[in-house]
Scaffold this active site. Structure first.
Site, mmCIF file in Angstrom:
data_model
loop_
_atom_site.group_PDB
_atom_site.id
_atom_site.type_symbol
_atom_site.label_atom_id
_atom_site.label_comp_id
_atom_site.label_asym_id
_atom_site.label_seq_id
_atom_site.Cartn_x
_atom_site.Cartn_y
_atom_site.Cartn_z
ATOM 1 C CE LYS A 89 61.124 17.788 91.540
ATOM 2 N NZ LYS A 89 59.985 17.632 90.645
ATOM 3 C CG ASP B 66 61.965 17.461 87.825
ATOM 4 O OD1 ASP B 66 60.784 17.776 87.608
ATOM 5 O OD2 ASP B 66 62.862 18.330 87.963
HETATM 6 P P1 NDP Z 1 63.319 17.634 80.480
HETATM 7 O O1 NDP Z 1 64.675 17.515 81.050
HETATM 8 O O2 NDP Z 1 62.744 16.492 79.721
HETATM 9 O O3 NDP Z 1 63.217 18.943 79.551
HETATM 10 C C1 NDP Z 1 63.513 20.203 80.011
HETATM 11 C C2 NDP Z 1 63.483 21.143 78.829
HETATM 12 O O4 NDP Z 1 63.653 22.484 79.286
HETATM 13 C C3 NDP Z 1 64.599 20.892 77.842
HETATM 14 O O5 NDP Z 1 64.141 21.253 76.558
HETATM 15 C C4 NDP Z 1 65.682 21.850 78.324
HETATM 16 O O6 NDP Z 1 66.611 22.214 77.323
HETATM 17 C C5 NDP Z 1 64.834 23.030 78.707
HETATM 18 N N1 NDP Z 1 65.538 23.844 79.715
HETATM 19 C C6 NDP Z 1 66.084 23.422 80.878
HETATM 20 N N2 NDP Z 1 66.662 24.442 81.527
HETATM 21 C C7 NDP Z 1 66.469 25.517 80.759
HETATM 22 C C8 NDP Z 1 66.826 26.866 80.857
HETATM 23 N N3 NDP Z 1 67.517 27.307 81.915
HETATM 24 N N4 NDP Z 1 66.441 27.707 79.856
HETATM 25 C C9 NDP Z 1 65.734 27.264 78.792
HETATM 26 N N5 NDP Z 1 65.385 25.985 78.633
HETATM 27 C C10 NDP Z 1 65.744 25.129 79.596
HETATM 28 O O7 NDP Z 1 62.366 18.019 81.722
HETATM 29 P P2 NDP Z 1 60.804 17.889 81.848
HETATM 30 O O8 NDP Z 1 60.154 18.173 80.552
HETATM 31 O O9 NDP Z 1 60.517 16.639 82.558
HETATM 32 O O10 NDP Z 1 60.494 19.066 82.884
HETATM 33 C C11 NDP Z 1 60.258 20.415 82.464
HETATM 34 C C12 NDP Z 1 59.617 21.157 83.614
HETATM 35 O O11 NDP Z 1 58.374 20.521 83.965
HETATM 36 C C13 NDP Z 1 60.399 21.236 84.913
HETATM 37 O O12 NDP Z 1 60.105 22.454 85.571
HETATM 38 C C14 NDP Z 1 59.833 20.080 85.722
HETATM 39 O O13 NDP Z 1 60.025 20.257 87.114
HETATM 40 C C15 NDP Z 1 58.375 20.198 85.347
HETATM 41 N N6 NDP Z 1 57.573 19.003 85.555
HETATM 42 C C16 NDP Z 1 57.882 17.825 84.931
HETATM 43 C C17 NDP Z 1 57.067 16.723 85.109
HETATM 44 C C18 NDP Z 1 57.294 15.465 84.368
HETATM 45 O O14 NDP Z 1 56.463 14.558 84.466
HETATM 46 N N7 NDP Z 1 58.350 15.330 83.581
HETATM 47 C C19 NDP Z 1 55.926 16.758 86.041
HETATM 48 C C20 NDP Z 1 55.640 18.074 86.579
HETATM 49 C C21 NDP Z 1 56.471 19.122 86.359
HETATM 50 P P3 NDP Z 1 67.978 21.374 77.110
HETATM 51 O O15 NDP Z 1 67.577 20.203 76.253
HETATM 52 O O16 NDP Z 1 68.882 22.337 76.456
HETATM 53 O O17 NDP Z 1 68.441 20.960 78.479
#
Ligand code: NDP
Length: 443
Positions: free
Chosen positions: A125, A165
């Protein structure tokens, strides 16, 4: 003290300032206890001590210049945790909260997740404490180029293949890839999540969210329930959340919520996924903008998990977003399944609540593995200089998710932990990595 307890004890002393990493390691080592404490070969070969120490961790300076000519310095990370079963693989997170503990926790989890996919990929990572919010396109490009100016020395198609990510989407991967190619003169699959015109895979964008819904569907089916017609609560509105909502809606579930870091939306008419896509992927606005399109929906500030009632919960935002009280409330108001889309969104106490109250629970390392699995399919397509159709990739993804479910279930049954998928995922993921590490000697 048992072998696994001793390794955990020493790890806590050695890494006192890494709470997220210790949390992840504690959960894994506790699950592995019945395997590693009863077989002296593991202790004799120092297997756990080697497993919890990254093969290599790199931290570096990322200097970049903003649109006003001002210089900024961020910190970059790449933790290459374990390459026993294949080249290092794992995403790059761009978020101000990024630190070594968070990157180590994610890299450690990635080892088991990648192993569970059944594909030959090791765990890693990386990321930076850079905050992409509010930055111009040119600032994002200059930052990504500066990041790659150092990162390129440590990655490559057969060595380490980073991906997206939080904060790293298709735009960022494009800029990172462009700079890698410029620096190395090589067109190779050194990153996944690339654009379709330069080696990306169809269905990679959808993969994590779709995969999450495929495994949830199988879990429910195997327990005599049906996702179609159920009320599904989602948190987050990023890549994982959007495509989880899309697939769940397509197969007949009613998705009633989503959120971002400022607040949440509850829409009892069913979330309008196209509206969320526009707000987040095109306009890059706050989720409250949903009310401009659907004034009947409810917007609130704070956590969705204090406010929603559902049959199935899919937390897809970030780590530790569900605490003990919220888990109790969800279970007591009828939620019967929780499948993690994010990495470790449920904290340790909340996970225990779900297990104690017989809420079906699949940890992220299994339920969100569809993203990395499809990344590995992207690597395969790059290696053979070919590309598969959306339906081919989607069918492979679905097959992989269903395999993960039954692989985990078998491990649960073998170790007398029926329906404890935390134990099942950790043991199933561990066995393949452990066998490879044993076979390769003390390295
Ligand atoms: P994105 O950046 O696309 O989206 C993240 C989302 O979570 C946004 O809506 C963001 O809100 C919200 N968010 C972030 N931090 C917080 C917080 N502290 N409190 C509340 N909401 C929050 O990321 P992903 O969708 O890619 O990833 C989401 C999760 O999934 C992570 O844990 C990542 O590690 C995991 N993951 C992702 C993969 C992928 O293929 N994308 C694969 C496997 C796991 P805002 O818009 O306000 O920032």
């Amino acid at each position: 003290m048992t072998y696994s307890e001793k390794v955990l004890h020493d790890l806590k002393i050695k890494n006192p300032n890494e709470p997220e990493f210790i949390q992840a390691a504690e959960e894994v080592l506790e699950s592995l206890a019945p395997v590693v404490d009863n077989d002296p070969r593991y202790q004799k070969t120092g297997l756990l001590e080697r497993l919890v120490e990254p093969e290599r961790q790199i931290m570096f300076r990322i200097p970049w210049v903003d649109d006003n000519g001002e210089v900024h310095v961020n910190r970059g990370y790449r933790v290459q945790f374990n390459s026993a079963i294949g080249p290092f693989k794992g995403g790059l997170r761009l978020h101000p909260s990024v630190n070594l503990s968070i990157i180590k926790f994610l890299g450690f989890e990635q080892i088991f997740k990648n192993s569970l996919t059944g594909l030959p990929i090791g765990g890693a990572k990386g990321g930076s404490d850079f905050d992409p919010k509010g930055k111009s396109d040119m600032e994002i490009m200059r930052f990504c180029q500066a990041f790659m100016n150092e990162l390129y020395k440590y990655i490559g198609a057969d060595e380490d293949v980073p991906a997206g990510d939080i904060g790293t989407g298709a735009r960022e991967v494009g800029y990172l890839y462009g700079q890698y190619k410029k620096l190395t003169n090589r067109s190779e699959g050194c990153l996944t999540g690339k654009g379709l015109s330069f080696g990306g895979s169809l269905a990679r964008t959808e993969a994590t969210g779709y995969g999450l819904v495929y495994i949830t569907e199988e879990l429910l089916k195997d327990h005599g329930k049906d996702i179609s017609g159920s009320r599904v609560a989602v948190s987050g509105s990023g890549n994982v959340a959007i495509y989880a909502m899309e697939k769940a809606t397509q197969i007949g579930a009613k998705v009633i919520s989503c959120s971002d870091s400022t607040g949440y939306i509850i829409d009892e008419n069913g979330i309008d996924v196209e509206a969320v896509k526009k707000i987040k992927e095109v306009d890059r606005k706050r989720i409250s903008a949903y009310l401009e399109i659907h004034p009947d929906a409810t917007y609130g500030e704070g956590s969705i998990w204090d406010n929603v009632t559902c049959d199935v919960a899919l937390p897809c935002a970030t780590q530790n977003e569900i605490n003990k009280e919220q888990a109790e409330r969800l279970a007591d108001t009828g939620c019967y399944a929780v499948c993690e889309g994010a990495n470790m969104p449920t904290n340790a106490e909340a996970t225990q609540v779900f297990l104690d109250k017989n809420v079906l629970f699949i940890p992220g390392k299994a339920s969100n593995a569809g993203g990395v699995a499809t990344s590995a399919l992207e690597m395969g397509q790059n290696s053979i200089r070919s590309s598969w159709t959306f339906d081919e990739v989607d069918a492979k993804l679905k097959g992989i998710m269903i395999n993960i479910y039954y692989h985990m279930k078998d491990a649960c049954e073998q170790f007398d932990a029926v329906d404890n998928f935390v134990v099942g995922a950790n043991i199933a993921g561990f066995m393949k990595v452990a066998d490879a590490m044993m076979a390769q000697g003390i390295v």
